[in-house]
Design a protein around this motif. Structure first.
Motif, PDB file in Angstrom:
ATOM      1  N   PRO A  19       0.822  -1.213   0.000  1.00  0.00           N
ATOM      2  CA  PRO A  19       0.000   0.000   0.000  1.00  0.00           C
ATOM      3  C   PRO A  19       0.856   1.262   0.000  1.00  0.00           C
ATOM      4  CG  PRO A  19      -0.017  -1.030   2.174  1.00  0.00           C
ATOM      5  CD  PRO A  19       0.753  -1.942   1.267  1.00  0.00           C
ATOM      6  N   MET A  20       0.373   2.269  -0.703  1.00  0.00           N
ATOM      7  CA  MET A  20       1.016   3.580  -0.735  1.00  0.00           C
ATOM      8  C   MET A  20       0.138   4.551   0.059  1.00  0.00           C
ATOM      9  SD  MET A  20       3.843   3.376  -2.568  1.00  0.00           S
ATOM     10  CE  MET A  20       4.217   4.953  -3.332  1.00  0.00           C
ATOM     11  N   ASN A  21       0.727   5.633   0.486  1.00  0.00           N
ATOM     12  CA  ASN A  21       0.007   6.611   1.307  1.00  0.00           C
ATOM     13  C   ASN A  21      -1.207   7.209   0.610  1.00  0.00           C
ATOM     14  OD1 ASN A  21       1.787   6.264   3.408  1.00  0.00           O
ATOM     15  ND2 ASN A  21       3.050   8.016   2.857  1.00  0.00           N
ATOM     16  N   LEU A  22      -1.181   7.269  -0.705  1.00  0.00           N
ATOM     17  CA  LEU A  22      -2.263   7.908  -1.453  1.00  0.00           C
ATOM     18  C   LEU A  22      -3.465   6.996  -1.686  1.00  0.00           C
ATOM     19  CD1 LEU A  22      -2.847  10.689  -2.731  1.00  0.00           C
ATOM     20  CD2 LEU A  22      -1.910   9.782  -4.852  1.00  0.00           C
ATOM     21  N   ASN A  23      -3.437   5.749  -1.159  1.00  0.00           N
ATOM     22  CA  ASN A  23      -4.589   4.845  -1.238  1.00  0.00           C
ATOM     23  C   ASN A  23      -4.597   3.988  -2.497  1.00  0.00           C
ATOM     24  OD1 ASN A  23      -6.975   3.655  -0.380  1.00  0.00           O
ATOM     25  ND2 ASN A  23      -8.268   5.292  -1.108  1.00  0.00           N
ATOM     26  N   TYR A  24      -3.436   3.595  -2.977  1.00  0.00           N
ATOM     27  CA  TYR A  24      -3.314   2.621  -4.054  1.00  0.00           C
ATOM     28  C   TYR A  24      -2.191   1.658  -3.672  1.00  0.00           C
ATOM     29  CZ  TYR A  24       0.775   5.250  -5.687  1.00  0.00           C
ATOM     30  OH  TYR A  24       1.991   5.858  -5.766  1.00  0.00           O
ATOM     31  N   TRP A  25      -1.986   0.608  -4.470  1.00  0.00           N
ATOM     32  CA  TRP A  25      -0.948  -0.379  -4.188  1.00  0.00           C
ATOM     33  C   TRP A  25       0.059  -0.392  -5.326  1.00  0.00           C
ATOM     34  CZ3 TRP A  25      -5.937  -0.810  -2.932  1.00  0.00           C
ATOM     35  CH2 TRP A  25      -6.271  -1.226  -1.639  1.00  0.00           C
ATOM     36  N   VAL A  26       1.294  -0.780  -5.004  1.00  0.00           N
ATOM     37  CA  VAL A  26       2.356  -0.895  -6.002  1.00  0.00           C
ATOM     38  C   VAL A  26       3.156  -2.168  -5.715  1.00  0.00           C
ATOM     39  CG1 VAL A  26       4.050   0.476  -4.722  1.00  0.00           C
ATOM     40  CG2 VAL A  26       4.154   0.412  -7.211  1.00  0.00           C
ATOM     41  N   ASN A  27       3.766  -2.724  -6.734  1.00  0.00           N
ATOM     42  CA  ASN A  27       4.482  -3.988  -6.575  1.00  0.00           C
ATOM     43  C   ASN A  27       5.950  -3.801  -6.171  1.00  0.00           C
ATOM     44  OD1 ASN A  27       5.272  -2.945  -9.074  1.00  0.00           O
ATOM     45  ND2 ASN A  27       5.505  -4.953 -10.003  1.00  0.00           N
ATOM     46  N   ILE A  28       6.314  -2.646  -5.668  1.00  0.00           N
ATOM     47  CA  ILE A  28       7.687  -2.376  -5.232  1.00  0.00           C
ATOM     48  C   ILE A  28       7.659  -2.053  -3.735  1.00  0.00           C
ATOM     49  CG2 ILE A  28       9.722  -0.904  -5.493  1.00  0.00           C
ATOM     50  CD1 ILE A  28       8.739  -0.389  -8.387  1.00  0.00           C
ATOM     51  N   GLU A  29       8.329  -2.888  -2.961  1.00  0.00           N
ATOM     52  CA  GLU A  29       8.367  -2.685  -1.513  1.00  0.00           C
ATOM     53  C   GLU A  29       9.209  -1.453  -1.185  1.00  0.00           C
ATOM     54  OE1 GLU A  29       8.911  -5.366   2.514  1.00  0.00           O
ATOM     55  OE2 GLU A  29       9.883  -6.031   0.665  1.00  0.00           O
ATOM     56  N   ASN A  30       8.755  -0.668  -0.220  1.00  0.00           N
ATOM     57  CA  ASN A  30       9.458   0.523   0.270  1.00  0.00           C
ATOM     58  C   ASN A  30       9.755   1.547  -0.818  1.00  0.00           C
ATOM     59  OD1 ASN A  30       9.571  -0.562   2.933  1.00  0.00           O
ATOM     60  ND2 ASN A  30      11.302  -1.827   2.289  1.00  0.00           N
ATOM     61  N   LEU A  31       8.888   1.655  -1.800  1.00  0.00           N
ATOM     62  CA  LEU A  31       9.092   2.594  -2.907  1.00  0.00           C
ATOM     63  C   LEU A  31       9.251   4.028  -2.405  1.00  0.00           C
ATOM     64  CD1 LEU A  31       9.227   3.105  -5.962  1.00  0.00           C
ATOM     65  CD2 LEU A  31       6.737   3.372  -5.911  1.00  0.00           C
ATOM     66  N   GLN A  32       8.505   4.382  -1.371  1.00  0.00           N
ATOM     67  CA  GLN A  32       8.543   5.760  -0.884  1.00  0.00           C
ATOM     68  C   GLN A  32       9.845   6.107  -0.170  1.00  0.00           C
ATOM     69  OE1 GLN A  32       4.631   5.480   1.035  1.00  0.00           O
ATOM     70  NE2 GLN A  32       4.030   7.214  -0.236  1.00  0.00           N
ATOM     71  N   GLN A  33      10.739   5.144  -0.025  1.00  0.00           N
ATOM     72  CA  GLN A  33      12.055   5.439   0.540  1.00  0.00           C
ATOM     73  C   GLN A  33      13.021   5.940  -0.535  1.00  0.00           C
ATOM     74  OE1 GLN A  33      13.332   2.010   2.792  1.00  0.00           O
ATOM     75  NE2 GLN A  33      11.688   2.255   4.279  1.00  0.00           N
ATOM     76  N   ASN A  34      12.643   5.810  -1.813  1.00  0.00           N
ATOM     77  CA  ASN A  34      13.468   6.353  -2.899  1.00  0.00           C
ATOM     78  C   ASN A  34      13.427   7.880  -2.852  1.00  0.00           C
ATOM     79  OD1 ASN A  34      13.920   3.772  -3.802  1.00  0.00           O
ATOM     80  ND2 ASN A  34      12.563   3.917  -5.574  1.00  0.00           N
ATOM     81  N   PRO A  35      14.441   8.534  -3.418  1.00  0.00           N
ATOM     82  CA  PRO A  35      14.392  10.006  -3.500  1.00  0.00           C
ATOM     83  C   PRO A  35      13.156  10.449  -4.278  1.00  0.00           C
ATOM     84  CG  PRO A  35      16.560   9.177  -4.125  1.00  0.00           C
ATOM     85  CD  PRO A  35      15.670   7.984  -3.978  1.00  0.00           C
ATOM     86  N   LYS A  36      12.518  11.489  -3.806  1.00  0.00           N
ATOM     87  CA  LYS A  36      11.285  11.989  -4.415  1.00  0.00           C
ATOM     88  C   LYS A  36      11.604  13.129  -5.379  1.00  0.00           C
ATOM     89  CE  LYS A  36       6.737  13.799  -3.240  1.00  0.00           C
ATOM     90  NZ  LYS A  36       5.850  14.228  -2.166  1.00  0.00           N
ATOM     91  N   LYS A  37      11.041  13.029  -6.589  1.00  0.00           N
ATOM     92  CA  LYS A  37      11.207  14.097  -7.571  1.00  0.00           C
ATOM     93  C   LYS A  37      10.345  15.281  -7.155  1.00  0.00           C
ATOM     94  CE  LYS A  37      11.998  10.731 -11.222  1.00  0.00           C
ATOM     95  NZ  LYS A  37      11.676   9.515 -10.493  1.00  0.00           N
ATOM     96  N   ASN A  38      10.804  16.477  -7.483  1.00  0.00           N
ATOM     97  CA  ASN A  38      10.125  17.705  -7.084  1.00  0.00           C
ATOM     98  C   ASN A  38       9.393  18.344  -8.255  1.00  0.00           C
ATOM     99  OD1 ASN A  38      11.178  17.732  -4.372  1.00  0.00           O
ATOM    100  ND2 ASN A  38      13.155  18.233  -5.293  1.00  0.00           N
ATOM    101  N   ASP A  39       8.474  19.259  -7.962  1.00  0.00           N
ATOM    102  CA  ASP A  39       7.860  20.062  -9.010  1.00  0.00           C
ATOM    103  C   ASP A  39       8.975  20.754  -9.773  1.00  0.00           C
ATOM    104  OD1 ASP A  39       5.325  19.322  -8.296  1.00  0.00           O
ATOM    105  OD2 ASP A  39       4.816  21.211  -7.310  1.00  0.00           O
ATOM    106  N   GLY A  40       8.838  20.770 -11.094  1.00  0.00           N
ATOM    107  CA  GLY A  40       9.861  21.364 -11.942  1.00  0.00           C
ATOM    108  C   GLY A  40      10.788  20.331 -12.557  1.00  0.00           C
ATOM    109  N   ASP A  41      10.906  19.142 -11.959  1.00  0.00           N
ATOM    110  CA  ASP A  41      11.729  18.076 -12.534  1.00  0.00           C
ATOM    111  C   ASP A  41      11.032  17.515 -13.770  1.00  0.00           C
ATOM    112  OD1 ASP A  41      13.465  18.402 -10.407  1.00  0.00           O
ATOM    113  OD2 ASP A  41      12.839  16.578  -9.361  1.00  0.00           O
TER     114      ASP A  41
END
Length: 169
Positions: free
Chosen positions: A65-87
């Motif tokens: 589960p992801m914080n936004l209420n969907y699921w993804v097949n990659i464990e701990n995805l949100q630990q990756n660096p997050k892209k910012n607005d403008g990228d």
């Protein structure tokens, strides 16, 4: 005579004008209408989340589960660096129903779009912020984060949860 009166009463009741369940276009929603809509969305979301969890239990692949209420097949995805607005980012994705039937022949593709300046499904935008270049992910998305109540007016009907297979180019 009683039968005629009874039948007439039923006919009059049947012809009585019902109050509309939806206001006219451009009209205002009452507090009751807003609460009805809110409760419908909440119940639909809970039902779909239960159906998706059941679907996940019957798969060999794991989903998280992801914080936004969907699921993804990659464990701990949100630990990756997050892209910012403008990228900038380039990506493509295919959309499937939960019978795993592909809904569109060609993937949706966007080249060199800038975060904060493109319109995309919320779950797609969210996962793209964490996926590195040349990586892929599968998303399980409730309808409220997909095309919602109205569908896409093409191949996706209203209130349809989706499987989205995405690749960062």
């Amino acid at each position: 005579m009683q039968k005629v009166i009874l039948l007439s009463s039923f006919l009059l009741l049947g012809c009585a004008q019902n109050t509309p369940s939806h206001p006219p276009v451009g009209g205002f929603l009452s507090e009751k209408d807003l609460n009805t809509s809110k409760n419908r969305a909440k119940n639909l979301n809970e039902t779909e989340r239960g159906q998706i969890r059941y679907w996940i239990e019957n798969q060999t692949e794991k989903f998280y589960p992801m914080n936004l209420n969907y699921w993804v097949n990659i464990e701990n995805l949100q630990q990756n660096p997050k892209k910012n607005d403008g990228d900038d980012i380039s990506y493509e994705y295919d959309i499937y129903d939960f019978d795993q039937a592909k809904l569109y022949e060609k993937p949706k593709r966007n080249i060199n779009v800038r975060f904060g300046h493109f319109e995309e499904l919320k779950a797609v935008e969210d996962v793209l912020r964490y996926l590195p270049t040349n990586s892929e992910a599968t998303l399980l998305v409730p309808s409220v984060l997909a095309f919602g109540t109205y569908g896409d007016n093409e191949k996706i009907p209203n209130d349809m949860p989706l499987i989205i297979k995405i690749k960062v180019l």
